[in-house]
Scaffold this active site. Structure first.
Site, PDB file in Angstrom:
ATOM      1  N   ASP A 289      27.594 -52.157 -31.394  1.00  0.00           N
ATOM      2  CA  ASP A 289      27.707 -51.594 -30.136  1.00  0.00           C
ATOM      3  C   ASP A 289      29.220 -50.633 -31.260  1.00  0.00           C
ATOM      4  OD1 ASP A 289      29.675 -52.702 -27.856  1.00  0.00           O
ATOM      5  OD2 ASP A 289      30.777 -52.298 -29.248  1.00  0.00           O
ATOM      6  N   ILE A 290      30.167 -49.805 -30.845  1.00  0.00           N
ATOM      7  CA  ILE A 290      30.827 -49.357 -31.816  1.00  0.00           C
ATOM      8  C   ILE A 290      31.892 -49.498 -32.199  1.00  0.00           C
ATOM      9  CG2 ILE A 290      29.966 -46.521 -31.202  1.00  0.00           C
ATOM     10  CD1 ILE A 290      31.982 -45.983 -29.640  1.00  0.00           C
TER      11      ILE A 290
ATOM     12  N   HIS B  64      24.192 -52.313 -19.010  1.00  0.00           N
ATOM     13  CA  HIS B  64      24.200 -52.442 -20.826  1.00  0.00           C
ATOM     14  C   HIS B  64      24.346 -53.860 -21.519  1.00  0.00           C
ATOM     15  CE1 HIS B  64      28.192 -51.701 -21.263  1.00  0.00           C
ATOM     16  NE2 HIS B  64      28.135 -51.764 -21.950  1.00  0.00           N
ATOM     17  N   LEU B  65      23.258 -54.771 -21.383  1.00  0.00           N
ATOM     18  CA  LEU B  65      23.892 -55.907 -22.364  1.00  0.00           C
ATOM     19  C   LEU B  65      24.099 -56.302 -23.521  1.00  0.00           C
ATOM     20  CD1 LEU B  65      22.936 -59.115 -21.665  1.00  0.00           C
ATOM     21  CD2 LEU B  65      21.283 -57.950 -22.761  1.00  0.00           C
ATOM     22  N   HIS B  66      24.854 -56.605 -23.320  1.00  0.00           N
ATOM     23  CA  HIS B  66      25.638 -57.371 -24.998  1.00  0.00           C
ATOM     24  C   HIS B  66      25.081 -58.003 -25.787  1.00  0.00           C
ATOM     25  CE1 HIS B  66      30.178 -54.724 -25.188  1.00  0.00           C
ATOM     26  NE2 HIS B  66      29.437 -54.529 -23.663  1.00  0.00           N
TER      27      HIS B  66
END
Length: 132
Positions: free
Chosen positions: A13-14, A82-84
């Site tokens: 993740d950014i 999207h899956l975290h």
């Protein structure tokens, strides 16, 4: 469906919310978790499997202290499912922890979403799973 399940990417993740924060993104464009239906259960399972594999590759060993989940609209920042994947969940940064409260109106866990999908042949309208 097989191509969708086997062709995903994972990236950091950014703006990480924990020491380990990765995203698992399916190749097929799916706007968000509310667009999923019973036919996507295997996709969600495979995304979770890939997320835990990434954590293992990064040296995370305590699989009980992880968080896997999806933001649901209107709390999504990108219009692509999207899956975290966060670890350790106990070390989610205090200033953003409200975004990752399991099974809240913002963040639904992978397990909860999978259970809801099993019983919804059409897209779910609300994927919240309230804990009592």
């Amino acid at each position: 469906m097989t191509k969708t399940i086997t062709r995903k990417l994972s990236k950091r993740d950014i703006v990480p919310a924990a020491p380990h924060h990765y995203l698992v993104v399916p190749k097929e464009h799916i706007p968000d978790c509310l667009s999923l239906h019973a036919g996507h259960v295997d996709l969600v399972k495979m995304m979770a499997k890939m997320g835990t594999a990434v954590l293992h590759d990064q040296g995370v060993s305590d699989m009980k202290d992880i968080s896997l989940g999806f933001h649901q609209p209107p709390y999504t920042s990108v219009a692509h499912l999207h899956l975290h994947v966060l670890a350790p969940a106990s070390q989610i940064y205090k200033d953003v922890e409200y975004k990752f409260i399991p099974n809240s109106y913002r963040f639904v866990t992978e397990k909860c979403l999978r259970e809801k999908l099993k019983h919804n042949p059409s897209p779910v309208k609300d994927s919240r799973c309230w804990t009592l």
